[in-house]
Write an enzyme that holds these catalytic residues in place. Structure first.
Site, short mmCIF file in Angstrom:
data_model
loop_
_atom_site.label_atom_id
_atom_site.label_comp_id
_atom_site.label_asym_id
_atom_site.label_seq_id
_atom_site.Cartn_x
_atom_site.Cartn_y
_atom_site.Cartn_z
N LYS A 30 0.84 -1.21 0.00
CA LYS A 30 0.00 0.00 0.00
C LYS A 30 0.87 1.26 0.00
O LYS A 30 2.09 1.18 -0.01
CB LYS A 30 -0.95 -0.03 1.20
CG LYS A 30 -1.77 -1.33 1.30
CD LYS A 30 -2.86 -1.44 0.22
CE LYS A 30 -3.34 -2.86 -0.03
NZ LYS A 30 -4.23 -3.44 0.94
C1 LIG Z 1 -5.15 -4.69 1.23
C2 LIG Z 1 -6.64 -4.60 1.27
C3 LIG Z 1 -7.40 -5.01 2.36
C4 LIG Z 1 -6.80 -5.78 3.51
O1 LIG Z 1 -5.77 -5.11 4.14
P1 LIG Z 1 -4.71 -5.96 5.00
O2 LIG Z 1 -3.89 -4.88 5.66
O3 LIG Z 1 -3.93 -6.77 4.02
O4 LIG Z 1 -5.46 -6.79 5.96
C5 LIG Z 1 -8.75 -4.77 2.35
N1 LIG Z 1 -9.37 -4.20 1.30
C6 LIG Z 1 -8.68 -3.83 0.22
C7 LIG Z 1 -9.42 -3.17 -0.90
C8 LIG Z 1 -7.30 -4.03 0.15
O5 LIG Z 1 -6.63 -3.70 -0.96
#
Ligand SMILES: *Cc1c(COP(=O)(O)O)cnc(C)c1O
Length: 397
Positions: free
Chosen positions: A197
């Protein structure tokens, strides 16, 4: 390049010898130093760095409260709980998302009701979402897909009816919506700080809210349902605490928060380089006869991922062949996402099948992601564009 040049998948020489991933975290010496300081401090978890991290995020996006948690998934779960999503309830979700968006609803014993996406923006289609609302609907989840701030104007009547608006903003830290940064004006907006992210705490997430009661509920939720935190008890000299409801251990560590805080310091630079790279992609691909881009404002976008779709009928092969051919060229193409309602778990549990959500299924069948991360160079990017062109020419209809 000559037309019809043989791609690597058909025996040609790969454009790159070194694989270019679709995304990659970036950790600087300052980040490392910040983590080391925390490791040598008195608090490895739920200490002062957590508080500072939450305050900085709140200030950056302009939200009244930010509650950090151990992942983006935990953030979505906490948001569902804070919205009082429970057994027998329904929550409207789009299928073009990470499975965690829908899973968080199931964690609370509720049912995710999938509504279709808009064929041009690829985010939840307001009329499909409204049509999916029933007397059991407790919340609607909007996913700011790929990092484009989705329009929320249409959700006002839902909130008037007591239906919560939860934003899955895992892709969208730094995206600018009609009222400023995503999460700033939100009822509940869930972020993820996974390494892929915009910035990272390794694993981690947070919920932004302007509702003080929801913030308190989520602080209990991440800490077993206990009404105070250890640091608070140390300050007041008491050992006594009360568990007032069932909660989880969803706490973020101070080690992770130290990394996140250091990264947050340069989030403007991170956003600027993502936007600059994305602008070059848009300039090269916007008029393509082979690929289509979702409709989005490039300069207000967080550009978590750069997604595009094969134009219907433009190529002799499908998306899977294009992704395989790009990978053979050394380009880390990927797919975000397969439609969630057609995952085996959701098919079995709710009887979903192909054709239930035609727009999402059509897009999910053609969509793919090409590399985009701040440390990527323009030369890397030119390799991606060159590979796309080579592969598309080879497979031209
Ligand atoms: C990455 C992601 C999640 C989950 O996040 P984590 O930190 O990996 O648990 C949820 N929703 C979306 C759209 C994502 O891209």
């Amino acid at each position: 390049m000559t037309p019809g040049e043989r791609p690597a998948i058909a025996g040609g020489t790969p454009i790159r010898t070194r694989h270019l991933p679709y995304g990659r975290h970036h950790v600087t010496d300052d980040d490392v130093a910040a983590v080391l300081r925390t490791l040598r401090s008195d608090w490895l978890t739920t200490g002062p760095t957590i508080e500072l991290f939450e305050q900085r995020i709140a200030r950056w996006i302009g939200a009244a409260h930010v509650v950090s948690v151990s992942s983006g998934t935990a953030a979505l779960h906490a948001a569902c709980a804070a919205a009082h999503v429970g057994h027998g309830d329904e929550v409207v979700v789009p299928p073009l998302t990470h499975v965690a968006t829908a899973n968080a609803v199931v964690f609370q014993g509720a049912r995710p009701v999938f509504a279709d996406v808009d064929p041009s923006t690829w985010t939840l289609n307001p009329s499909s979402a409204m049509a999916a609302v029933t007397p059991k609907t407790r919340a609607v989840v909007i996913v700011h897909f790929a990092g484009a701030a989705a329009d929320l104007g249409w959700t006002a009547p839902l909130r008037d009816r007591g239906i919560a608006v939860i934003e899955d903003a895992a892709h969208a830290f730094g995206a600018i919506g009609t009222h400023g940064p995503v999460g700033g004006e939100s009822q509940l907006a869930a972020f993820s700080f996974h390494p892929v992210k915009l910035f990272t705490t390794a694993e981690g997430g947070a919920v932004a809210t302007n509702d003080g009661e929801a913030a308190s509920a989520m602080r209990r939720f991440r800490n077993h349902g206990i009404d105070t935190e250890l640091r608070e008890r140390e300050r007041t000299g008491t050992w006594r605490y009360q568990m007032v409801e069932l909660g989880w251990n969803y706490r973020l560590t101070d080690i992770g928060a130290a990394l996140g805080l250091a990264q947050l310091e340069r989030v403007d630079a991170i956003l600027a380089s993502r936007r600059a790279l994305a602008r070059r992609y848009v300039a090269a691909l916007a008029g393509s006869t082979r690929f289509v881009l979702p409709k989005a404002a490039a300069d207000r976008h967080a550009w978590h991922i750069f997604t595009l779709a094969v134009r219907p009928g433009a190529l002799r092969v499908g998306r899977d062949e294009i992704v395989a051919a790009l990978r053979a060229e050394g380009i880390g193409a990927n797919v975000h996402y397969a439609p969630v309602h057609l995952q085996p778990f959701y098919r079995q549990r709710y009887g979903h099948r192909e054709g239930d959500l035609p727009a999402a299924e059509d897009i999910c069948g053609r969509i793919f992601t090409i590399p985009l991360f701040p440390e990527m160079t323009e030369r890397d990017q030119d390799d991606v564009l060159c590979a796309l062109d080579r592969v598309a020419r080879w497979y031209e209809s």
